[in-house]
Design a protein around this motif. Structure first.
Motif, short mmCIF file in Angstrom:
data_model
loop_
_atom_site.label_atom_id
_atom_site.label_comp_id
_atom_site.label_asym_id
_atom_site.label_seq_id
_atom_site.Cartn_x
_atom_site.Cartn_y
_atom_site.Cartn_z
N PHE A 91 0.86 -1.17 0.00
CA PHE A 91 0.00 0.00 0.00
C PHE A 91 0.90 1.22 0.00
O PHE A 91 2.01 1.20 0.52
N SER A 92 0.45 2.25 -0.65
CA SER A 92 1.18 3.50 -0.69
C SER A 92 0.17 4.63 -0.59
O SER A 92 -1.02 4.39 -0.29
N HIS A 93 0.61 5.86 -0.82
CA HIS A 93 -0.28 7.01 -0.79
C HIS A 93 0.02 7.92 -1.97
O HIS A 93 1.19 8.25 -2.23
N CYS A 94 -1.02 8.32 -2.66
CA CYS A 94 -0.90 9.22 -3.79
C CYS A 94 -0.33 10.56 -3.33
O CYS A 94 -0.82 11.16 -2.37
N GLU A 95 0.69 11.03 -4.03
CA GLU A 95 1.31 12.29 -3.63
C GLU A 95 0.45 13.51 -3.98
O GLU A 95 0.72 14.62 -3.52
N HIS A 96 -0.58 13.29 -4.77
CA HIS A 96 -1.44 14.41 -5.16
C HIS A 96 -2.57 14.65 -4.17
O HIS A 96 -2.95 15.79 -3.93
N HIS A 97 -3.12 13.56 -3.61
CA HIS A 97 -4.27 13.70 -2.71
C HIS A 97 -4.04 13.04 -1.35
O HIS A 97 -4.90 13.13 -0.48
N MET A 98 -2.92 12.34 -1.20
CA MET A 98 -2.59 11.66 0.06
C MET A 98 -3.65 10.65 0.47
O MET A 98 -4.00 10.53 1.64
N VAL A 99 -4.21 9.95 -0.51
CA VAL A 99 -5.13 8.86 -0.24
C VAL A 99 -4.47 7.56 -0.71
O VAL A 99 -3.52 7.59 -1.50
N PRO A 100 -4.95 6.41 -0.24
CA PRO A 100 -4.23 5.16 -0.47
C PRO A 100 -4.16 4.70 -1.92
O PRO A 100 -5.04 4.97 -2.74
#
Length: 204
Positions: A91-100
């Protein structure tokens, strides 16, 4: 390893990283901005929990892939064919919206006299996953880290993931999967090796 981490400038943690209190205060501001009351019973401890969770979710910034990939094994009895580790969950987090971002990584390399411990391959995925990411960058970073440290004859990476920024907001298309690939060395110049990799990953 500059090529691997150039998109992720390292903080001078002593001077640049905010304090625990500053992080918790920022969460309280966001709770208020969202329209809730950070002083109500259910949210009183939320800032502390969020700050603690962020330390874990973004622990990749404190990890160096060289430390993980530095130990290799040369006693391989002459084995020089493809090594594939597939279905590595991450799992990671989108750098644009900080969602998974939730998905799986499939990694292969062609040994050049040395091999990695299989757990090390999964650890590299974890290191880059636990940072703010784009899937494209993460795919390239994993390939570069393995390529520069192990010096194999080639590396192949495939990542397939669902992005919550598409599922939870915006177009709100649940179940849509994004697929990215990167090939280096023999995989890049030989389409037959790419096909073999894809066949092994897909299990056909």
């Amino acid at each position: 390893m500059d090529a691997v981490v150039k998109n992720f400038p390292q903080l001078d943690f002593k001077s640049d990283r905010p304090s625990q209190q500053e992080a918790e205060d920022a969460v309280r501001v966001l709770l208020r901005w969202a329209g809730d009351d950070p002083t109500r019973e259910g949210l009183v401890d939320t800032p502390t929990r969020v700050a603690k969770a962020y330390r874990e979710l973004f622990a990749g910034y404190d990890m160096d892939p060289e430390d993980v990939l530095g130990r290799t094994f040369e006693e391989v009895a002459g084995y020089d064919d493809m090594v594939v580790v597939k279905d590595i969950p991450f799992f990671s987090h989108c750098e644009h919206h900080m969602v998974p971002i939730v998905g799986k990584a499939h990694i292969a390399y062609l040994p050049n006299g040395r091999v990695l411990g299989l757990s090390k391959v999964a650890r590299v995925v974890e290191i880059y996953g636990r940072r703010l990411q784009t899937q494209e960058a993460m795919t390239a970073q994993i390939a570069t880290a393995i390529d520069e440290t192990l010096r194999p004859r080639g590396v192949a990476i495939m990542i397939e993931a669902e992005h919550m920024c598409m599922a939870m907001r915006g177009v709100q298309k649940q179940g849509s999967t994004t697929l990215t690939t990167t090939f280096t060395g023999s995989f890049k110049v030989d389409p037959a090796e790419q096909v073999r990799f894809m066949t092994m990953v897909r299990g056909r």
